[in-house]
Design a protein around this motif. Structure first.
Motif, short mmCIF file in Angstrom:
data_model
loop_
_atom_site.label_atom_id
_atom_site.label_comp_id
_atom_site.label_asym_id
_atom_site.label_seq_id
_atom_site.Cartn_x
_atom_site.Cartn_y
_atom_site.Cartn_z
N UNK A 16 -5.60 1.67 1.54
CA UNK A 16 -7.28 1.27 1.19
C UNK A 16 -7.75 0.55 2.43
N UNK A 17 -7.22 -0.45 1.38
CA UNK A 17 -7.89 -1.89 1.99
C UNK A 17 -7.62 -2.33 3.29
N UNK A 18 -7.06 -2.49 3.86
CA UNK A 18 -6.53 -2.57 5.06
C UNK A 18 -7.41 -1.51 6.25
N UNK A 19 -7.24 -0.19 5.56
CA UNK A 19 -7.83 0.56 6.43
C UNK A 19 -9.56 0.80 6.58
N UNK A 20 -9.65 0.76 5.34
CA UNK A 20 -12.01 0.93 4.67
C UNK A 20 -12.33 -0.25 4.64
N UNK A 21 -11.90 -1.45 4.38
CA UNK A 21 -12.63 -2.62 4.05
C UNK A 21 -12.19 -3.58 5.53
N UNK A 22 -11.19 -3.49 5.74
CA UNK A 22 -10.69 -4.70 7.52
C UNK A 22 -10.88 -3.94 8.57
N UNK A 23 -10.55 -2.31 8.20
CA UNK A 23 -10.95 -1.40 9.66
C UNK A 23 -9.20 -1.76 10.77
N UNK A 24 -8.13 -2.71 10.22
CA UNK A 24 -7.08 -2.84 10.89
C UNK A 24 -6.54 -1.61 10.38
N UNK A 25 -6.45 -1.21 9.41
CA UNK A 25 -5.52 0.44 9.57
C UNK A 25 -3.73 0.37 9.99
N UNK A 26 -3.39 -0.84 9.52
CA UNK A 26 -1.66 -1.06 9.62
C UNK A 26 -1.17 -1.76 8.81
N UNK A 27 -1.15 -0.86 7.50
CA UNK A 27 -0.52 -0.69 6.66
C UNK A 27 -0.59 1.28 6.56
N UNK A 28 0.49 1.85 5.80
CA UNK A 28 -0.24 2.88 5.72
C UNK A 28 1.37 3.35 4.91
N UNK A 29 1.12 4.51 4.74
CA UNK A 29 2.26 5.72 3.93
C UNK A 29 3.65 6.35 4.77
N UNK A 30 4.22 6.50 4.71
CA UNK A 30 5.70 6.89 5.98
C UNK A 30 6.28 8.27 4.82
N UNK A 31 6.41 8.96 4.89
CA UNK A 31 7.47 10.21 4.62
C UNK A 31 6.67 11.14 3.40
N UNK A 32 7.19 11.43 2.74
CA UNK A 32 7.10 12.66 1.67
C UNK A 32 7.65 11.94 -0.17
N UNK A 33 6.47 12.74 -0.78
CA UNK A 33 7.23 12.80 -1.87
C UNK A 33 8.55 11.90 -2.44
N UNK A 34 9.25 12.05 -3.29
CA UNK A 34 9.89 10.63 -3.70
C UNK A 34 10.27 9.81 -2.38
#
Length: 119
Positions: A16-34
């Motif tokens: 959220x900091x990367x996407x919403x504060x800095x608007x860089x969108x470099x960090x994310x989540x991959x895959x699902x569940x465990x």
């Protein structure tokens, strides 16, 4: 930055900091569940991802999974110098931690630019 994703609790604060504060969108989540995990860009190593090293994700991380590399180990400083970030001209306030007339780390500090006063 020092990355230790074994300490990650997947709180998504860095995302959220990367996407919403800095608007860089470099960090994310991959895959699902465990199998879900934090990734940089498209699963690249952080060094190969287009990270701008703003430090917003490091400040947001509650566990130390993302840390300033200069904060690993004991850091004794001679003085702290208040300044303004020279990167983009918005005017974010910084404090340089200095030892032996060399900057060893930088901390953000609260100021008008953090509260949309410049907009």
């Amino acid at each position: 930055m020092a990355v230790n994703l074994d300490a990650c609790i997947q709180c998504n604060r860095c995302v959220r900091a990367c996407r919403e504060e800095q608007v860089n969108d470099v960090i994310g989540m991959a895959m699902r569940g465990s199998h879900a995990q934090i990734v940089f860009d498209l699963g690249d190593a952080m060094a190969k991802a287009p990270v701008v090293a703003c430090g917003e994700c490091v400040q947001a991380c509650p566990t130390g999974a993302l840390m300033p590399k200069t904060s690993v180990g004991t850091q004794v400083v001679d003085k702290k110098v208040d300044s303004v970030c020279p990167f983009c001209g918005v005017g974010c306030l910084l404090t340089y931690n200095v030892r032996g007339n060399k900057i060893i780390s930088v901390d953000g500090r609260d100021g008008p630019a953090n509260h949309d006063a410049c907009a």
